[in-house]
Design an enzyme around this catalytic site. Structure first.
Site, PDB file in Angstrom:
ATOM      1  N   LYS A 115       0.866  -1.027  -0.058  1.00 47.98           N
ATOM      2  CA  LYS A 115      -0.225  -0.258   0.141  1.00 47.98           C
ATOM      3  C   LYS A 115       0.754   1.173   0.356  1.00 47.98           C
ATOM      4  O   LYS A 115       0.956   1.961  -0.691  1.00 47.98           O
ATOM      5  CB  LYS A 115      -1.031   0.188   0.938  1.00 47.98           C
ATOM      6  N   LYS A 207      -4.837  -9.445  -7.182  1.00 45.93           N
ATOM      7  CA  LYS A 207      -6.052  -9.442  -6.594  1.00 45.93           C
ATOM      8  C   LYS A 207      -7.231  -8.597  -6.779  1.00 45.93           C
ATOM      9  O   LYS A 207      -6.973  -7.363  -7.265  1.00 45.93           O
ATOM     10  CB  LYS A 207      -6.054  -9.085  -4.956  1.00 45.93           C
ATOM     11  N   LYS A 210     -10.836  -2.825  -3.877  1.00 47.31           N
ATOM     12  CA  LYS A 210     -11.572  -1.553  -4.051  1.00 47.31           C
ATOM     13  C   LYS A 210     -10.564  -0.940  -4.580  1.00 47.31           C
ATOM     14  O   LYS A 210     -11.408  -0.007  -5.653  1.00 47.31           O
ATOM     15  CB  LYS A 210     -12.098  -1.228  -3.060  1.00 47.31           C
TER      16      LYS A 210
HETATM   17  P1  TYM Z   1     -10.854  -4.965   3.649  1.00 46.98           P
HETATM   18  O1  TYM Z   1     -12.006  -3.954   3.933  1.00 46.98           O
HETATM   19  O2  TYM Z   1      -9.687  -5.181   2.450  1.00 46.98           O
HETATM   20  O3  TYM Z   1     -11.383  -6.474   3.321  1.00 46.98           O
HETATM   21  C1  TYM Z   1     -12.692  -6.745   4.045  1.00 46.98           C
HETATM   22  C2  TYM Z   1     -12.615  -8.033   4.291  1.00 46.98           C
HETATM   23  O4  TYM Z   1     -12.853  -8.854   2.106  1.00 46.98           O
HETATM   24  C3  TYM Z   1     -11.345 -10.168   2.285  1.00 46.98           C
HETATM   25  N1  TYM Z   1     -11.142  -9.626   0.659  1.00 46.98           N
HETATM   26  C4  TYM Z   1     -10.963 -10.575  -0.323  1.00 46.98           C
HETATM   27  N2  TYM Z   1     -11.433 -12.044  -0.590  1.00 46.98           N
HETATM   28  C5  TYM Z   1     -10.973 -12.631  -1.474  1.00 46.98           C
HETATM   29  N3  TYM Z   1     -11.131 -12.370  -1.825  1.00 46.98           N
HETATM   30  C6  TYM Z   1     -10.420 -11.044  -2.389  1.00 46.98           C
HETATM   31  N4  TYM Z   1     -10.036 -10.358  -3.826  1.00 46.98           N
HETATM   32  C7  TYM Z   1     -10.712 -10.439  -1.234  1.00 46.98           C
HETATM   33  N5  TYM Z   1     -10.107  -8.404  -1.695  1.00 46.98           N
HETATM   34  C8  TYM Z   1     -10.661  -8.430  -0.360  1.00 46.98           C
HETATM   35  C9  TYM Z   1     -10.262  -9.509   3.294  1.00 46.98           C
HETATM   36  O5  TYM Z   1      -9.755 -10.269   3.379  1.00 46.98           O
HETATM   37  C10 TYM Z   1     -11.355  -9.299   4.423  1.00 46.98           C
HETATM   38  O6  TYM Z   1     -11.486  -9.932   4.965  1.00 46.98           O
HETATM   39  N6  TYM Z   1      -8.352  -5.371   7.780  1.00 46.98           N
HETATM   40  C11 TYM Z   1      -9.349  -5.555   7.072  1.00 46.98           C
HETATM   41  C12 TYM Z   1     -10.077  -4.765   7.812  1.00 46.98           C
HETATM   42  C13 TYM Z   1      -9.816  -5.304   9.037  1.00 46.98           C
HETATM   43  C14 TYM Z   1     -10.439  -6.469   9.839  1.00 46.98           C
HETATM   44  C15 TYM Z   1     -10.099  -6.350  11.174  1.00 46.98           C
HETATM   45  C16 TYM Z   1     -10.814  -7.736   9.776  1.00 46.98           C
HETATM   46  C17 TYM Z   1      -9.988  -3.905  10.458  1.00 46.98           C
HETATM   47  N7  TYM Z   1     -10.453  -5.022  11.613  1.00 46.98           N
HETATM   48  C18 TYM Z   1     -10.110  -6.973  12.373  1.00 46.98           C
HETATM   49  C19 TYM Z   1     -10.694  -8.729  10.509  1.00 46.98           C
HETATM   50  C20 TYM Z   1     -10.722  -8.250  12.102  1.00 46.98           C
HETATM   51  C21 TYM Z   1      -9.525  -5.156   5.819  1.00 46.98           C
HETATM   52  O7  TYM Z   1      -8.613  -4.256   4.786  1.00 46.98           O
HETATM   53  O8  TYM Z   1     -10.619  -5.810   4.452  1.00 46.98           O
END
Ligand code: TYM
Length: 344
Positions: A115, A207, A210
């Site tokens: 990032k 991947k 967003k």
């Molecule tokens: P975020 O918002 O980027 O993504 C949310 C969830 O979606 C999953 N994900 C995917 N799974 C499969 N294929 C993909 N291409 C893909 N892109 C995203 C992510 O693995 C995630 O589960 N750091 C986390 C948010 C967070 C969090 C937490 C998660 C903050 N605190 C505590 C669990 C526990 C994140 O950036 O998610």
């Protein structure tokens, strides 16, 4: 109070463009865990400002994630749905974890490197300590299980390292205060199934994300049925027909991705999909995948729109969820303050 044994926590960032990867890799698993676990699902708005400080429409983006949770089948009456910034304990525990985690641990985080890119000197300190806030999210509730996509695995390992160091360094005080031999659980990641890593529709080596500039690279949960069909029709593929076994998908990342998406949406294995479509051309497979995606996503899309038409209603759900979350969080933080030895 003893440690909970089956508490789930997970979060999604309100940074716009919620996509099929988020749904299949995370949100759909959130839904499935509701019957067997006590679940806490959070829209992590504090995380959303680590990369881009000023978010165009943070309030609506936050509501959109909450609406997606509910439209996908999460029941905010039985479980907890809220946005992170309403529960101050997350920030407080994150500060304390800044003092538990080591510089070397954070420097190893690949997601920070991705990032921050080449200009890491110019990245926010928040982006660097992002995983400590994530550990705080989870451990504020002493959650035992965290459903996520594959890209969060390293962050969950760090969460365990933080819990282990805290338990170890404060072992005597934890025991003296009556919490037994550990205070925080070593949280288990729940990363399983066909859809732990959905790839871009334009490039099977990247991947689905967003933040990818091309909207054609992902299926958004807010996309119309026509858009979904168009994106799948235009998805990059190779000219070969589908193979009839998994080995045949090696070195064919785009084909592999579309088969995984089909498998995840229809809740069967990739082998099963290949049994049905092996030997068929994409000209036949893509329309079937588009129909399936529309069939599964259109009802969620409709329900999200309905919920988003009543922003005050969504805000009320988040407020009520935050109140329930705070009841748990305030107990943890008061115990953690005691363990540290702060007065008050
Ligand atoms: P975020 O918002 O980027 O993504 C949310 C969830 O979606 C999953 N994900 C995917 N799974 C499969 N294929 C993909 N291409 C893909 N892109 C995203 C992510 O693995 C995630 O589960 N750091 C986390 C948010 C967070 C969090 C937490 C998660 C903050 N605190 C505590 C669990 C526990 C994140 O950036 O998610």
């Amino acid at each position: 109070m003893g440690q909970p044994t089956n508490r789930v926590f997970s979060g999604v960032q309100p940074t716009g463009n919620l996509h099929l990867g988020n749904y299949l890799g995370a949100i759909r698993k959130f839904v499935a865990l509701q019957d067997s676990h006590e679940c806490i699902y959070c829209v992590v708005d504090l995380h959303a400002v680590t990369a881009d400080l000023v978010q165009k429409d943070l309030q609506n983006q936050t509501r959109e994630i909450a609406a997606a949770f509910i439209a996908s089948g999460i029941d905010p009456k039985k479980h907890i749905v809220f946005n992170q910034s309403q529960v101050r304990e997350h920030s407080e525990l994150a500060w304390l974890f800044n003092c538990v985690a080591r510089m070397g641990w954070l420097r190893r985080m690949t997601q920070f490197k991705e990032k921050a890119g080449k200009d890491s000197e110019n990245a926010s300190v928040g982006l660097f300590t992002y995983p400590n806030l994530m550990a705080a999210d989870i451990l504020t509730y002493r959650a035992t299980h965290v459903p996520v996509g594959d890209d969060q695995k390293q962050h969950l390992e760090l969460t365990r390292d933080i819990a282990a160091k805290f338990n170890n360094d404060f072992a005597e005080r934890i025991a003296a205060l009556g919490h037994g031999d550990s205070y925080f659980p070593l949280t288990e990641p729940v990363i399983e199934g066909e859809a732990t890593r959905i790839m871009s529709l334009r490039d099977g080596s990247r991947k689905m994300s967003k933040s990818e500039p091309s909207d054609m690279s992902r299926i958004n949960l807010t996309d119309s049925s026509d858009d979904i069909a168009k994106k799948i029709r235009k998805a990059r593929t190779d000219p070969e027909p589908l193979p009839d076994n998994l080995d045949g998908l090696k070195e064919r990342p785009e084909a592999d991705n579309l088969v995984s998406i089909f498998a995840a949406l229809s809740e069967v294995s990739s082998e099963e999909v290949l049994r049905q479509y092996g030997g068929k051309q994409f000209g036949e497979f893509k329309p079937a995948l588009a129909d399936l995606a529309v069939e599964k996503l259109a009802p969620i899309n409709r329900e999200m729109r309905r919920l988003m038409d009543d922003p005050a209603g969504v805000d009320a759900v988040l407020k009520e969820g935050a109140e329930k979350a705070r009841e748990i969080a305030s107990v943890t933080l008061s115990e953690v303050r005691d363990i540290f030895g702060f007065i008050g």
